[in-house]
Design a protein around this motif. Structure first.
Motif, PDB file in Angstrom:
ATOM      1  N   ILE A 120     -10.891  53.215   6.749  1.00  0.00           N
ATOM      2  CA  ILE A 120     -11.879  54.077   6.887  1.00  0.00           C
ATOM      3  C   ILE A 120     -11.844  55.391   6.052  1.00  0.00           C
ATOM      4  N   ALA A 121     -10.838  55.868   5.975  1.00  0.00           N
ATOM      5  CA  ALA A 121     -10.474  57.121   4.802  1.00  0.00           C
ATOM      6  C   ALA A 121     -10.869  56.728   3.441  1.00  0.00           C
ATOM      7  N   PHE A 122     -10.359  55.623   3.146  1.00  0.00           N
ATOM      8  CA  PHE A 122     -10.699  55.278   1.612  1.00  0.00           C
ATOM      9  C   PHE A 122     -12.222  54.878   1.422  1.00  0.00           C
ATOM     10  N   GLY A 123     -12.820  54.410   2.547  1.00  0.00           N
ATOM     11  CA  GLY A 123     -14.270  54.176   2.364  1.00  0.00           C
ATOM     12  C   GLY A 123     -15.118  55.463   2.272  1.00  0.00           C
ATOM     13  N   ILE A 124     -14.695  56.203   3.132  1.00  0.00           N
ATOM     14  CA  ILE A 124     -15.342  57.620   3.000  1.00  0.00           C
ATOM     15  C   ILE A 124     -15.026  58.472   1.866  1.00  0.00           C
ATOM     16  N   PHE A 125     -13.858  58.433   1.276  1.00  0.00           N
ATOM     17  CA  PHE A 125     -13.649  59.010   0.065  1.00  0.00           C
ATOM     18  C   PHE A 125     -14.383  58.372  -1.143  1.00  0.00           C
TER      19      PHE A 125
END
Length: 67
Positions: free
Chosen positions: A44-49
């Motif tokens: 999720i963090a990678f997707g948001i970034f």
């Protein structure tokens, strides 16, 4: 005018570097060279970034072309 152009151009270049780094990391993960555990929060963090960088690139292009 010139300062806006330099700002938008720097955003585009920075976004391209970050996206290239992300592509390299994805390739390494697929090959199994990275020892990253598959956790939902990391994905999720990678997707948001990734979405933030993509948004900055679109914002920069919009500012260069339509202003």
């Amino acid at each position: 005018m010139i300062s806006n152009f330099i700002f938008y151009l720097s955003l585009i270049i920075l976004g391209m570097f970050v996206m290239r780094f992300g592509i390299i990391q994805i390739r390494r993960q697929k090959q199994g060279k990275n020892k990253i555990k598959k956790k939902v929060l990391e994905q999720i963090a990678f997707g948001i970034f990734f979405l933030i960088i993509l948004g900055l690139i679109i914002y920069s292009i919009d500012g260069l072309l339509f202003n």
